[in-house]
Every structure is written in C-alpha cells, then in structure tokens.
Design a protein around this motif. Structure first.
Motif, PDB file in Angstrom:
ATOM      1  N   PRO A   8       0.809  -1.228   0.000  1.00 41.26           N
ATOM      2  CA  PRO A   8       0.000   0.000   0.000  1.00 41.26           C
ATOM      3  C   PRO A   8       0.839   1.274   0.000  1.00 41.26           C
ATOM      4  CG  PRO A   8       0.241  -0.793   2.224  1.00 41.26           C
ATOM      5  CD  PRO A   8       1.003  -1.755   1.360  1.00 41.26           C
ATOM      6  N   GLY A   9       2.138   1.165  -0.200  1.00 41.09           N
ATOM      7  CA  GLY A   9       2.997   2.336  -0.135  1.00 41.09           C
ATOM      8  C   GLY A   9       3.474   2.562   1.299  1.00 41.09           C
ATOM      9  N   PRO A  10       4.015   3.721   1.604  1.00 40.93           N
ATOM     10  CA  PRO A  10       4.192   4.855   0.693  1.00 40.93           C
ATOM     11  C   PRO A  10       5.305   4.607  -0.339  1.00 40.93           C
ATOM     12  CG  PRO A  10       5.193   5.344   2.794  1.00 40.93           C
ATOM     13  CD  PRO A  10       4.496   4.039   2.970  1.00 40.93           C
ATOM     14  N   VAL A  11       5.107   5.215  -1.503  1.00 41.67           N
ATOM     15  CA  VAL A  11       6.023   5.051  -2.626  1.00 41.67           C
ATOM     16  C   VAL A  11       6.795   6.345  -2.834  1.00 41.67           C
ATOM     17  CG1 VAL A  11       6.195   4.680  -5.110  1.00 41.67           C
ATOM     18  CG2 VAL A  11       4.530   3.377  -3.765  1.00 41.67           C
ATOM     19  N   LEU A  12       8.102   6.230  -2.988  1.00 37.76           N
ATOM     20  CA  LEU A  12       8.923   7.361  -3.409  1.00 37.76           C
ATOM     21  C   LEU A  12       9.008   7.318  -4.923  1.00 37.76           C
ATOM     22  CD1 LEU A  12      10.871   9.726  -2.978  1.00 37.76           C
ATOM     23  CD2 LEU A  12      12.715   8.048  -2.651  1.00 37.76           C
ATOM     24  N   MET A  13       8.404   8.284  -5.582  1.00 35.35           N
ATOM     25  CA  MET A  13       8.369   8.352  -7.045  1.00 35.35           C
ATOM     26  C   MET A  13       9.356   9.401  -7.531  1.00 35.35           C
ATOM     27  SD  MET A  13       7.111   7.641 -10.073  1.00 35.35           S
ATOM     28  CE  MET A  13       5.602   6.717  -9.780  1.00 35.35           C
ATOM     29  N   LEU A  14      10.348   8.998  -8.307  1.00 33.70           N
ATOM     30  CA  LEU A  14      11.349   9.901  -8.869  1.00 33.70           C
ATOM     31  C   LEU A  14      11.032  10.128 -10.335  1.00 33.70           C
ATOM     32  CD1 LEU A  14      14.537   8.200  -7.369  1.00 33.70           C
ATOM     33  CD2 LEU A  14      13.248  10.118  -6.416  1.00 33.70           C
ATOM     34  N   VAL A  15      10.844  11.383 -10.732  1.00 36.66           N
ATOM     35  CA  VAL A  15      10.522  11.671 -12.124  1.00 36.66           C
ATOM     36  C   VAL A  15      11.500  12.697 -12.688  1.00 36.66           C
ATOM     37  CG1 VAL A  15       8.075  11.163 -11.755  1.00 36.66           C
ATOM     38  CG2 VAL A  15       8.877  13.524 -11.617  1.00 36.66           C
ATOM     39  N   GLY A  16      11.770  12.571 -13.964  1.00 32.56           N
ATOM     40  CA  GLY A  16      12.598  13.540 -14.662  1.00 32.56           C
ATOM     41  C   GLY A  16      11.739  14.541 -15.402  1.00 32.56           C
ATOM     42  N   SER A  17      12.393  15.350 -16.227  1.00 34.68           N
ATOM     43  CA  SER A  17      11.669  16.410 -16.929  1.00 34.68           C
ATOM     44  C   SER A  17      11.321  16.029 -18.367  1.00 34.68           C
ATOM     45  CB  SER A  17      12.507  17.693 -16.934  1.00 34.68           C
ATOM     46  OG  SER A  17      13.781  17.449 -17.520  1.00 34.68           O
ATOM     47  N   GLY A  18      11.644  14.790 -18.772  1.00 32.94           N
ATOM     48  CA  GLY A  18      11.311  14.329 -20.115  1.00 32.94           C
ATOM     49  C   GLY A  18      10.113  13.400 -20.097  1.00 32.94           C
ATOM     50  N   ASN A  19       9.923  12.680 -21.195  1.00 22.96           N
ATOM     51  CA  ASN A  19       8.744  11.824 -21.279  1.00 22.96           C
ATOM     52  C   ASN A  19       8.858  10.570 -20.431  1.00 22.96           C
ATOM     53  OD1 ASN A  19       6.889  13.301 -22.780  1.00 22.96           O
ATOM     54  ND2 ASN A  19       7.856  12.738 -24.722  1.00 22.96           N
ATOM     55  N   ASN A  20      10.059  10.163 -20.041  1.00 24.00           N
ATOM     56  CA  ASN A  20      10.153   9.102 -19.049  1.00 24.00           C
ATOM     57  C   ASN A  20       9.583   9.586 -17.726  1.00 24.00           C
ATOM     58  OD1 ASN A  20      12.168   7.444 -16.891  1.00 24.00           O
ATOM     59  ND2 ASN A  20      11.362   6.252 -18.609  1.00 24.00           N
ATOM     60  N   GLY A  21       9.868  10.844 -17.399  1.00 20.88           N
ATOM     61  CA  GLY A  21       9.249  11.456 -16.238  1.00 20.88           C
ATOM     62  C   GLY A  21       7.744  11.557 -16.385  1.00 20.88           C
ATOM     63  N   GLY A  22       7.273  11.780 -17.638  1.00 23.51           N
ATOM     64  CA  GLY A  22       5.842  11.794 -17.881  1.00 23.51           C
ATOM     65  C   GLY A  22       5.196  10.460 -17.553  1.00 23.51           C
ATOM     66  N   ASP A  23       5.876   9.355 -17.940  1.00 22.13           N
ATOM     67  CA  ASP A  23       5.392   8.038 -17.530  1.00 22.13           C
ATOM     68  C   ASP A  23       5.259   7.986 -16.014  1.00 22.13           C
ATOM     69  OD1 ASP A  23       5.463   7.197 -20.186  1.00 22.13           O
ATOM     70  OD2 ASP A  23       7.408   6.208 -19.999  1.00 22.13           O
ATOM     71  N   GLY A  24       6.265   8.548 -15.324  1.00 22.37           N
ATOM     72  CA  GLY A  24       6.255   8.527 -13.868  1.00 22.37           C
ATOM     73  C   GLY A  24       5.101   9.316 -13.280  1.00 22.37           C
ATOM     74  N   TYR A  25       4.839  10.518 -13.817  1.00 20.28           N
ATOM     75  CA  TYR A  25       3.710  11.315 -13.332  1.00 20.28           C
ATOM     76  C   TYR A  25       2.395  10.554 -13.500  1.00 20.28           C
ATOM     77  CZ  TYR A  25       6.043  15.860 -12.618  1.00 20.28           C
ATOM     78  OH  TYR A  25       6.810  16.897 -12.140  1.00 20.28           O
ATOM     79  N   LEU A  26       2.239   9.932 -14.671  1.00 22.07           N
ATOM     80  CA  LEU A  26       0.980   9.239 -14.937  1.00 22.07           C
ATOM     81  C   LEU A  26       0.851   7.982 -14.074  1.00 22.07           C
ATOM     82  CD1 LEU A  26      -1.488   9.711 -16.619  1.00 22.07           C
ATOM     83  CD2 LEU A  26      -0.432   8.447 -18.506  1.00 22.07           C
ATOM     84  N   ILE A  27       1.948   7.287 -13.860  1.00 19.76           N
ATOM     85  CA  ILE A  27       1.939   6.139 -12.947  1.00 19.76           C
ATOM     86  C   ILE A  27       1.547   6.596 -11.545  1.00 19.76           C
ATOM     87  CG2 ILE A  27       3.438   4.461 -11.770  1.00 19.76           C
ATOM     88  CD1 ILE A  27       5.019   4.341 -14.474  1.00 19.76           C
ATOM     89  N   ALA A  28       2.125   7.725 -11.102  1.00 21.56           N
ATOM     90  CA  ALA A  28       1.817   8.250  -9.773  1.00 21.56           C
ATOM     91  C   ALA A  28       0.330   8.599  -9.666  1.00 21.56           C
ATOM     92  CB  ALA A  28       2.667   9.482  -9.486  1.00 21.56           C
ATOM     93  N   LYS A  29      -0.231   9.180 -10.714  1.00 24.97           N
ATOM     94  CA  LYS A  29      -1.660   9.508 -10.704  1.00 24.97           C
ATOM     95  C   LYS A  29      -2.496   8.238 -10.591  1.00 24.97           C
ATOM     96  CE  LYS A  29      -5.795  10.562 -12.727  1.00 24.97           C
ATOM     97  NZ  LYS A  29      -6.815   9.598 -13.201  1.00 24.97           N
ATOM     98  N   MET A  30      -2.127   7.213 -11.331  1.00 19.30           N
ATOM     99  CA  MET A  30      -2.882   5.961 -11.282  1.00 19.30           C
ATOM    100  C   MET A  30      -2.756   5.282  -9.919  1.00 19.30           C
ATOM    101  SD  MET A  30      -2.106   4.393 -15.073  1.00 19.30           S
ATOM    102  CE  MET A  30      -2.691   5.229 -16.546  1.00 19.30           C
ATOM    103  N   LEU A  31      -1.596   5.425  -9.291  1.00 18.35           N
ATOM    104  CA  LEU A  31      -1.439   4.864  -7.940  1.00 18.35           C
ATOM    105  C   LEU A  31      -2.321   5.607  -6.938  1.00 18.35           C
ATOM    106  CD1 LEU A  31       2.407   4.181  -7.784  1.00 18.35           C
ATOM    107  CD2 LEU A  31       0.563   2.528  -8.119  1.00 18.35           C
ATOM    108  N   LEU A  32      -2.418   6.922  -7.086  1.00 19.43           N
ATOM    109  CA  LEU A  32      -3.328   7.677  -6.222  1.00 19.43           C
ATOM    110  C   LEU A  32      -4.761   7.191  -6.390  1.00 19.43           C
ATOM    111  CD1 LEU A  32      -2.025  11.359  -6.583  1.00 19.43           C
ATOM    112  CD2 LEU A  32      -1.663   9.795  -4.667  1.00 19.43           C
TER     113      LEU A  32
END
Length: 470
Positions: A46-70
């Motif tokens: 159940p987390g908590p998860v430390l999500m590390l994102v960059g400023s490119g589209n790999n980071g975009g994958d991370g943002y969207l993954i983080a949203k889906m986890l929320l």
C-alpha cells in the motif's frame, strides 16, 4: 523471443506509430503507465512510494503512474529534482493530471521512510554523463536499499551500450516498453535492471535483433547409436595448458557428442582419461580427421610456431569447420590468418575481441554491440562475444542477445567449456549459428541456476549438469 532496438530506433518507431494515429504519442504514454501499474501494483501497495521523475517523457510516464497509484489509494511522494517538464511535452499533461488528482511534488528527497521506489528519472535517451547532483541523488537512492522498480531503463544506464553514466539505479525489476534496449541485456545492464519484462504496447516492431533465452536441444529418440551424434575433436592442451582442452572435451562429451577426441600433448593423455574415460586420445591431426568432425581449436593451444602452423593447417582445410577459441583467436589476430568464415564460429571474450579488431579493450567494453558488429563485418562469420550478456551475431547480421548468466561464472575454463558445448551441438547436426545461440543460452542458464546456491561456479560444475534433463 523479444525485439531489441537502439534508443533512436525506438523513437523512430514511436513516431511512425504516431504518424498513423493522428500524430499523437499520448496514447502510448497512457498504455505504458497502465502496463507498469498492472505489472507492479501488488508489490507496490500500500505504499508509501517514493516516485522519482525527470523532466522528459520518461518522467511523464512517472507522473501518470503516480496519478494511477493515487487512484488505487496508494500513498505517493513524488520528487522531480530537474523541475517540471516543458509545456509542449506529453509529460506536462501527465503532470497536470497528477496534480489535479491531489498529488504533490518536491525537488528534494524527503527524510521519511518508504515502502519502495519507482524510478522514472531518465529514460532510454540518456547519452551524456550525469551531473554531480544527479550522481549524488542516484547514490542516495541506492543507499536506501529499498525495492526499486525502473520505468523502461534504470536511470543512469546508457540504454544502447549498458554503460553506467557513471552510476545507475540498482533496480529489483525493470519494465521496458516497445522493445528491449541493448544496454539492458549486456555490459552492466543485467546487473542493474533486475527482473526484466517488456510490453510492446501494441506497437509493431521491425528488428533483426532479439532477446531469446530458449534452449532446444537435439532429440535423442528411437533406434540410435553414438555415431549418429557426431564427432568433436578438441585441438589444444599444450605447454602446461592441458586443463583447457580437457574441460572443452569433457563438456562436448556431456553435451551429447557421439565421440570426442582430445588432440593434445601425449603427456596429458592420462589426465584426460582420468577425467573422463569415455574420451579418446589423438596425437596427430590428419587431413582425414578434419573432414569428418567438428573441430574446437584453441583451448590451451599455445601461441608458438608449432601452434601457428597447426592452426593454419586446420583452417586451411576446405572441409574443416567448428569453433575458433582462446589461443586460436590470438593467433588469427596477431598474424591476420585467413579462413573461410562460413565454416567457423569465433568465441572471443573482450580481450580477444580487442586483439582481433586492433582496438583497446576498454573500447570493446564501452560498446559491446558495436564491437560484435565490427567483428562480424571483418571476418564474415558467426561471432559469440562472451561476457555479461553474451552477443551472438550471424552472417546475415541477425543479432541475438543471450541469457545473462551470473557473475559467479567469472572463473577459469568457463569459455573452454562453452566452446565444447557449441562444438557438441554442431556435431549433432545443428547449423553453426543455432549451435552458438543454443550453446550460449544453455551454458549461461546452467551457470545462473547453480549460482543460486553457490558464490562461485566452476566450469566443471557446469559440465556435471550438462547431461541432466533441462
């Protein structure tokens, strides 16, 4: 069998897909994030998860993954040390969705504890050396010793070469998209990516490079006898190097060759018989013996004039075929000896590859794919570039990334053992390229299995397992 593409080829493939789908790449980002969450949600919850994102589209994958986890009620702490993505990127849309879902972001690692880490800092496009601050960040994350799951490529790893730039995330698992990248499969890649999975996201991939760990051995059924399973002759075992030839011959025997001859200094015959009494001895190499068998030449051969003349006799025979290994490769490199590439498999490690190419050794290690391509082009033959994530290339430039093996296999005689295995498979009727690919995967998979229960795996350990069922 999974496709492998260079990072630029992946970008080109994405763009071709987008051109056929209203010039939009956002659907691929959504598919990637969904695939990642589906793959790892049980391990992350159940987390908590430390999500590390960059400023490119790999980071975009991370943002969207983080949203889906929320959305799944998983607690997420997102860190974007490079700041937000540019407004024109799909990543900016992903960030907006994350923030609108109640997510928060920071630029510094928090001091709290976490259940795991998701790494979406840098994707397959990383080609530059990391800044000091990013090196420090990755080292801090690795020091947490938490289960870490990487999006597409462990951050800090060059996706094309497998070289760390100069450090990389140590992932427990990596979920890659569209195609596997060479750097995940060779050099440092296997040691940092952990368990590797792929989702092509439904994107058609055209590649002559692939990752295949399959081992399909020649059948032994019905009314059969030893002569139907071929002859292997191992030529070497001179100048206090008998062990190399005996290891190679013993592995050929256990890998199923019908008859195996050891062509070595007669003083070592008793040692060979004591190791495996089923082996046969031969103290001379004749024209007739070269035409009726698969030859493995090089293990313990030496590099003196006698060895050179013997090698020239073997590779100059129009019907001789088999494996050039060890000292045979050094002689070919030093004297530019010609041979019929269609009849031989070269099995160099990085030092022998460097000698064959007249390159520094570190140049081979900096880009193993480039090195194996150069070897195939120069010698017009099947080449096995041994090492972490061995590479096997055929005359048609089909490149196979083989089973990664295990660091426990870095022991004396391991290459001699592999040469014998490949020789035995060829003797049993496999084409040389198929024997090379199957031999590498079989040898490496046995070593990896043995490494689960021991710190060091010897060639003789693998030989003992060759005769067993898979």
């Amino acid at each position: 069998m999974q496709p492998v593409l260079l990072s630029q080829q992946v970008r080109d493939t994405e763009q071709r897909w987008a051109n056929q789908h209203r010039r939009e790449t956002w659907p691929l980002m959504a598919r990637a994030a969904t695939s990642f969450v589906r793959q790892f949600l049980p391990a992350i919850s159940p987390g908590p998860v430390l999500m590390l994102v960059g400023s490119g589209n790999n980071g975009g994958d991370g943002y969207l993954i983080a949203k889906m986890l929320l959305d799944e009620r998983v607690k997420v702490q997102l860190v974007n040390p490079l700041g937000p993505p540019a407004a024109h990127l799909d990543a900016a849309k992903a960030r907006e969705l994350f923030l609108n879902a109640g997510g928060q972001e920071n630029t510094e690692l928090p001091g709290r504890t976490f259940h795991c880490v998701i790494d979406a800092l840098f994707g397959s496009g990383l080609s530059r050396v990391l800044s000091d601050s990013m090196v420090a960040l990755i080292e801090r994350v690795n020091a947490l010793e938490l289960p870490t799951y990487s999006v597409d490529v462990p951050s800090g790893l060059n996706a094309d070469t497998g070289v760390e730039m100069p450090v990389a995330i140590r992932a427990r698992a990596t979920h890659s998209f569209i195609a596997l990248k060479p750097g995940l499969l060779t050099a440092q890649g296997p040691s940092v990516c952990g368990q590797l999975t792929l989702d092509t996201l439904g994107v058609p991939v055209d590649s002559a490079w692939y990752y295949d760990t399959q081992v399909t051995l020649p059948a032994r059924v019905g009314n059969t006898y030893k002569s139907q399973h071929g002859i292997v002759r191992v030529i070497g075992g001179r100048l206090n190097m008998a062990g190399a030839a005996i290891i190679s011959a013993s592995s050929a025997l256990k890998a199923g060759a019908g008859r195996v001859y050891v062509c070595c200094d007669p003083v070592y015959f008793p040692a060979a018989i004591a190791t495996a009494p089923e082996l046969m001895m031969q103290d001379d190499v004749t024209e007739s013996t070269l035409s009726d068998s698969i030859t493995v030449i090089g293990p313990g051969l030496g590099r003196d004039d006698f060895a050179s003349q013997l090698l020239q006799k073997v590779i100059g025979h129009p019907q001789a075929r088999g494996i050039l290994d060890a000292d045979a490769l050094r002689l070919v490199a030093g004297q530019d000896l010609p041979f019929n590439g269609a009849n031989w498999v070269l099995t160099p490690h990085e030092g022998e590859a460097a000698a064959l190419l007249k390159w520094p050794v570190d140049q081979v290690q900096r880009d193993r794919v480039k090195a194996v391509l150069a070897l195939q082009e120069k010698f017009q033959t099947t080449v096995v570039l041994k090492g972490a994530g061995s590479l096997v290339i055929a005359n048609d430039s089909t490149l196979n990334f083989c089973h990664a093996g295990n660091p426990a296999m870095a022991t004396p005689g391991m290459g001699d053992c592999l040469a014998g295995v490949i020789g035995a498979l060829a003797a049993q009727g496999m084409p040389l390229i198929a024997a090379a690919k199957t031999g590498v995967n079989w040898h490496a998979s046995l070593g990896a299995e043995l490494a689960k229960t021991r710190r060091v795996v010897l060639a003789t350990d693998i030989i003992q397992r060759l005769g067993a069922f898979l």
